[in-house]
Design an enzyme around this catalytic site. Structure first.
Site, mmCIF file in Angstrom:
data_model
loop_
_atom_site.group_PDB
_atom_site.id
_atom_site.type_symbol
_atom_site.label_atom_id
_atom_site.label_comp_id
_atom_site.label_asym_id
_atom_site.label_seq_id
_atom_site.Cartn_x
_atom_site.Cartn_y
_atom_site.Cartn_z
ATOM 1 N N GLU A 20 28.903 -25.481 33.128
ATOM 2 C CA GLU A 20 29.206 -24.757 31.887
ATOM 3 C C GLU A 20 29.248 -23.248 32.131
ATOM 4 O O GLU A 20 30.132 -22.552 31.627
ATOM 5 C CB GLU A 20 28.180 -25.088 30.804
ATOM 6 C CG GLU A 20 28.243 -26.516 30.303
ATOM 7 C CD GLU A 20 29.520 -26.857 29.552
ATOM 8 O OE1 GLU A 20 30.192 -25.957 29.025
ATOM 9 O OE2 GLU A 20 29.852 -28.055 29.496
ATOM 10 N N ASN A 42 32.592 -21.013 31.763
ATOM 11 C CA ASN A 42 32.624 -19.868 30.846
ATOM 12 C C ASN A 42 33.134 -18.618 31.554
ATOM 13 O O ASN A 42 33.914 -17.849 30.987
ATOM 14 C CB ASN A 42 31.242 -19.591 30.263
ATOM 15 C CG ASN A 42 30.919 -20.435 29.047
ATOM 16 O OD1 ASN A 42 31.735 -21.222 28.588
ATOM 17 N ND2 ASN A 42 29.711 -20.292 28.543
ATOM 18 N N ARG A 59 38.466 -25.905 23.305
ATOM 19 C CA ARG A 59 37.106 -25.788 23.824
ATOM 20 C C ARG A 59 36.138 -26.170 22.715
ATOM 21 O O ARG A 59 36.383 -25.892 21.546
ATOM 22 C CB ARG A 59 36.809 -24.355 24.289
ATOM 23 C CG ARG A 59 37.780 -23.795 25.312
ATOM 24 C CD ARG A 59 37.884 -24.571 26.595
ATOM 25 N NE ARG A 59 36.599 -24.722 27.241
ATOM 26 C CZ ARG A 59 36.372 -25.561 28.226
ATOM 27 N NH1 ARG A 59 37.323 -26.324 28.688
ATOM 28 N NH2 ARG A 59 35.186 -25.641 28.767
#
Length: 140
Positions: free
Chosen positions: A48, A52, A106
């Site tokens: 993650e 990002n 997303r």
């Protein structure tokens, strides 16, 4: 006597490197003999954080992502850093379901997953200079 070890990985901000970074960190942490659940938590959080950086930090453009890991006894410290656009409002960015890229479908759950799977999470960011995600996991 305290046991410590550390490593640094630097990769290009390409989506193909997300899986590589995740596996490198998992391999590094394996020396602590974590449970399958603990290693899955760490892999998800790293995934993650790197995603990002690629999507939000660099808007899928070119840049470097640095992953730093340190083991101190049974604690794992992980930092994922980009040198991209930075986050204007960290508190808002950390709200579940918030995303600045809805056109990419997303979910806006990246920080929520990191927070749920790790024992500690800190996000440091400066607009125009980038973002550092600091995470800690205690291996039992």
């Amino acid at each position: 006597m305290d046991y410590t070890n550390e490593m640094i990985l630097e990769v290009e901000s390409q989506s193909r490197n997300e899986g590589f970074a995740r596996m490198v960190v998992a391999g590094f942490v394996a020396q602590l003999d974590p449970t399958i659940e603990e290693i899955a938590d760490i892999k998800t959080a790293v995934s993650e954080a790197v995603t990002n950086a690629i999507i939000h930090g660099y808007n899928n453009g070119k840049g470097k992502i640095k992953v730093y890991c340190k083991i101190c006894n049974h604690e794992v410290y992980i930092e994922v850093q980009d040198f991209g656009v930075g986050i204007e409002d960290i508190e808002k960015a950390m709200e579940p379901l918030y995303t600045t890229r809805p056109e990419l479908e997303r979910s806006g759950m990246g920080f929520a997953f990191m927070e749920a799977f790790m024992d500690d999470l800190e996000v440091i960011s400066k607009v125009g200079e980038g973002t550092m995600v600091k995470m800690k996991k205690i291996i039992h």
